[in-house]
Write a protein that holds these residues in place. Structure first.
Motif, mmCIF file in Angstrom:
data_model
loop_
_atom_site.group_PDB
_atom_site.id
_atom_site.type_symbol
_atom_site.label_atom_id
_atom_site.label_comp_id
_atom_site.label_asym_id
_atom_site.label_seq_id
_atom_site.Cartn_x
_atom_site.Cartn_y
_atom_site.Cartn_z
ATOM 1 N N VAL A 166 0.820 -1.215 0.000
ATOM 2 C CA VAL A 166 0.000 0.000 0.000
ATOM 3 C C VAL A 166 0.861 1.275 0.000
ATOM 4 O O VAL A 166 0.340 2.367 0.240
ATOM 5 C CB VAL A 166 -0.990 0.021 1.188
ATOM 6 C CG1 VAL A 166 -2.006 -1.102 1.038
ATOM 7 C CG2 VAL A 166 -0.259 -0.089 2.517
ATOM 8 N N ASP A 167 2.142 1.147 -0.288
ATOM 9 C CA ASP A 167 3.012 2.332 -0.339
ATOM 10 C C ASP A 167 2.514 3.325 -1.378
ATOM 11 O O ASP A 167 2.087 2.940 -2.472
ATOM 12 C CB ASP A 167 4.447 1.924 -0.681
ATOM 13 C CG ASP A 167 5.105 1.145 0.446
ATOM 14 O OD1 ASP A 167 4.737 1.374 1.597
ATOM 15 O OD2 ASP A 167 5.982 0.312 0.145
ATOM 16 N N GLN A 168 2.609 4.607 -1.033
ATOM 17 C CA GLN A 168 2.160 5.679 -1.912
ATOM 18 C C GLN A 168 3.252 6.037 -2.932
ATOM 19 O O GLN A 168 4.403 5.599 -2.809
ATOM 20 C CB GLN A 168 1.779 6.897 -1.075
ATOM 21 C CG GLN A 168 0.617 6.640 -0.120
ATOM 22 C CD GLN A 168 -0.669 6.286 -0.850
ATOM 23 O OE1 GLN A 168 -1.196 7.078 -1.622
ATOM 24 N NE2 GLN A 168 -1.191 5.081 -0.619
ATOM 25 N N PRO A 169 2.907 6.830 -3.962
ATOM 26 C CA PRO A 169 3.873 7.130 -5.027
ATOM 27 C C PRO A 169 5.198 7.722 -4.546
ATOM 28 O O PRO A 169 6.258 7.354 -5.070
ATOM 29 C CB PRO A 169 3.107 8.117 -5.918
ATOM 30 C CG PRO A 169 1.681 7.730 -5.745
ATOM 31 C CD PRO A 169 1.557 7.345 -4.306
ATOM 32 N N GLY A 170 5.160 8.623 -3.567
ATOM 33 C CA GLY A 170 6.411 9.204 -3.086
ATOM 34 C C GLY A 170 7.349 8.147 -2.550
ATOM 35 O O GLY A 170 8.560 8.148 -2.830
ATOM 36 N N SER A 171 6.788 7.212 -1.772
ATOM 37 C CA SER A 171 7.585 6.117 -1.230
ATOM 38 C C SER A 171 8.084 5.200 -2.343
ATOM 39 O O SER A 171 9.250 4.771 -2.342
ATOM 40 C CB SER A 171 6.753 5.310 -0.225
ATOM 41 O OG SER A 171 7.446 4.155 0.192
ATOM 42 N N ARG A 172 7.233 4.922 -3.305
ATOM 43 C CA ARG A 172 7.642 4.047 -4.417
ATOM 44 C C ARG A 172 8.747 4.694 -5.243
ATOM 45 O O ARG A 172 9.624 3.999 -5.762
ATOM 46 C CB ARG A 172 6.427 3.686 -5.277
ATOM 47 C CG ARG A 172 5.500 2.711 -4.572
ATOM 48 C CD ARG A 172 4.179 2.514 -5.300
ATOM 49 N NE ARG A 172 3.239 1.833 -4.429
ATOM 50 C CZ ARG A 172 3.020 0.518 -4.406
ATOM 51 N NH1 ARG A 172 3.684 -0.262 -5.236
ATOM 52 N NH2 ARG A 172 2.154 -0.016 -3.569
ATOM 53 N N GLY A 173 8.707 6.012 -5.382
ATOM 54 C CA GLY A 173 9.789 6.701 -6.076
ATOM 55 C C GLY A 173 11.111 6.519 -5.350
ATOM 56 O O GLY A 173 12.154 6.228 -5.972
ATOM 57 N N ASP A 174 11.078 6.661 -4.034
ATOM 58 C CA ASP A 174 12.292 6.457 -3.239
ATOM 59 C C ASP A 174 12.782 5.015 -3.359
ATOM 60 O O ASP A 174 13.995 4.755 -3.404
ATOM 61 C CB ASP A 174 12.022 6.774 -1.763
ATOM 62 C CG ASP A 174 11.791 8.265 -1.515
ATOM 63 O OD1 ASP A 174 12.195 9.085 -2.366
ATOM 64 O OD2 ASP A 174 11.191 8.596 -0.469
ATOM 65 N N GLN A 175 11.843 4.090 -3.406
ATOM 66 C CA GLN A 175 12.228 2.678 -3.493
ATOM 67 C C GLN A 175 12.832 2.336 -4.858
ATOM 68 O O GLN A 175 13.759 1.525 -4.948
ATOM 69 C CB GLN A 175 11.013 1.804 -3.193
ATOM 70 C CG GLN A 175 10.564 1.927 -1.737
ATOM 71 C CD GLN A 175 9.355 1.076 -1.416
ATOM 72 O OE1 GLN A 175 9.390 -0.146 -1.580
ATOM 73 N NE2 GLN A 175 8.279 1.710 -0.974
ATOM 74 N N LEU A 176 12.326 2.943 -5.912
ATOM 75 C CA LEU A 176 12.936 2.749 -7.229
ATOM 76 C C LEU A 176 14.388 3.229 -7.223
ATOM 77 O O LEU A 176 15.278 2.562 -7.771
ATOM 78 C CB LEU A 176 12.133 3.498 -8.295
ATOM 79 C CG LEU A 176 10.829 2.846 -8.745
ATOM 80 C CD1 LEU A 176 9.981 3.830 -9.552
ATOM 81 C CD2 LEU A 176 11.107 1.583 -9.567
ATOM 82 N N LEU A 177 14.630 4.374 -6.609
ATOM 83 C CA LEU A 177 15.998 4.895 -6.548
ATOM 84 C C LEU A 177 16.876 4.012 -5.662
ATOM 85 O O LEU A 177 18.055 3.780 -5.988
ATOM 86 C CB LEU A 177 15.984 6.335 -6.036
ATOM 87 C CG LEU A 177 15.257 7.339 -6.929
ATOM 88 C CD1 LEU A 177 15.292 8.735 -6.308
ATOM 89 C CD2 LEU A 177 15.859 7.366 -8.334
#
Length: 301
Positions: free
Chosen positions: A132-143
């Motif tokens: 359920v991670d939100q887009p901001g968190s998913r962006g950090d996770q991609l990096l």
């Protein structure tokens, strides 16, 4: 005057040496001149010249291996699977990390791993810290996944860390926009039926291809994909492709339209391979699989 035989042979030898040296110089200039093969001008070019059928194929020219990264070994993301060209004969490759969407697992976007890797990329399909991670968190996770790839992974020696990109589905697509905003050095971003509460992206500096779906009721294009595209800088290399008769979940199963334009985008901007420009410009026409396309052509970077 008659030359002594030894003198004649010495002069002949010197002339032969001069001729060979001149030929070497001419040959060198031919290899590095305007008529040289594109690979001499572009050290990032990988694989044979593309065709419509080669970018639509289920597999490209490279044999692919894979390795799993456990959640316990990962820092800042949820682990995943790395797909990479088996051979090292062509040197290093660009790399891309891919995030799934809301409530989804890596398996929902895993088809992209071998399909993209077989075209000459290292591809990391990831699980997120929670579903359920939100887009901001998913962006950090991609990096974080890209950092793992280039710094700690078993295939880090196969990757050119200066040529990286991100992709994602739904909230992962919104996350790919967040990642590009955070790290403008990224060479390509591909949000697929993206979802994000932030509707404006004028700060992006990364060439961005956005896929929308005409029948998407979860992230309708009118309130997500289209505003995201329309607010990208007009000077940015950008393209919007709306899939025809497709739902929000189109990126979750093998999709030739998504694959062929993603391959072309990654090749064009991560590899700087202008051989793929032909598939992006002119823009694709309306068809059984494409409802509409917008973009700036020809591309500038």
């Amino acid at each position: 005057m008659q030359l002594h035989p030894h003198t004649s042979r010495r002069r002949t030898g010197r002339l032969a040496g001069l001729t060979a040296a001149l030929a070497a110089v001419v040959g060198l200039s031919t290899l590095t001149g305007p008529g040289a093969h594109a690979a001499a001008d572009n050290p990032y070019e990988r694989g044979p010249a593309p065709t419509e059928s080669s970018i639509e194929a289920l597999r490209g020219p490279y044999a692919v291996s894979q390795t799993s990264v456990s959640r316990l070994a990962a820092t800042g993301f949820g682990g995943g699977t790395i797909y990479y060209p088996t051979s090292t004969a062509d040197g290093t490759f660009g790399a891309v990390a891919i995030s799934p969407g809301f409530t989804a697992l890596e398996s929902s976007i895993s088809w992209l791993g071998p399909r993209l890797a077989s075209q000459g990329f290292v591809v990391f399909t990831i699980d997120t810290l929670t579903t359920v991670d939100q887009p901001g968190s998913r962006g950090d996770q991609l990096l974080a996944a890209l950092d793992y790839l280039t710094q700690r992974s078993s295939v880090r020696g196969r990757i050119d860390s200066s040529r990286l990109g991100v992709m994602g589905h739904s909230m992962g697509g919104g996350g790919s926009l967040e990642a590009a905003k955070t790290r403008p050095s990224l060479k390509a971003a591909i949000p697929m039926t993206p979802w994000n509460l932030d509707k404006t992206w004028p700060e992006l500096r990364t060439p961005t291809l956005i896929f929308g779906a005409d029948a998407d009721t979860i992230a309708p294009v009118a309130t997500h994909a289209k505003p995201f595209y329309n607010t990208l800088p007009s000077s940015l290399d950008r393209t919007y492709i709306e899939l025809n008769n497709a739902t929000h979940f189109a990126p979750n199963t093998s999709n030739t339209t998504i694959a062929k334009y993603s391959i072309s985008w990654l090749k064009r901007f991560i590899d700087k391979d202008t051989r793929y420009e032909q598939f992006l410009c002119p823009l694709p026409q309306r068809s059984l699989t494409i409802d509409e396309a917008q973009g700036n052509c020809p591309h500038t970077s």
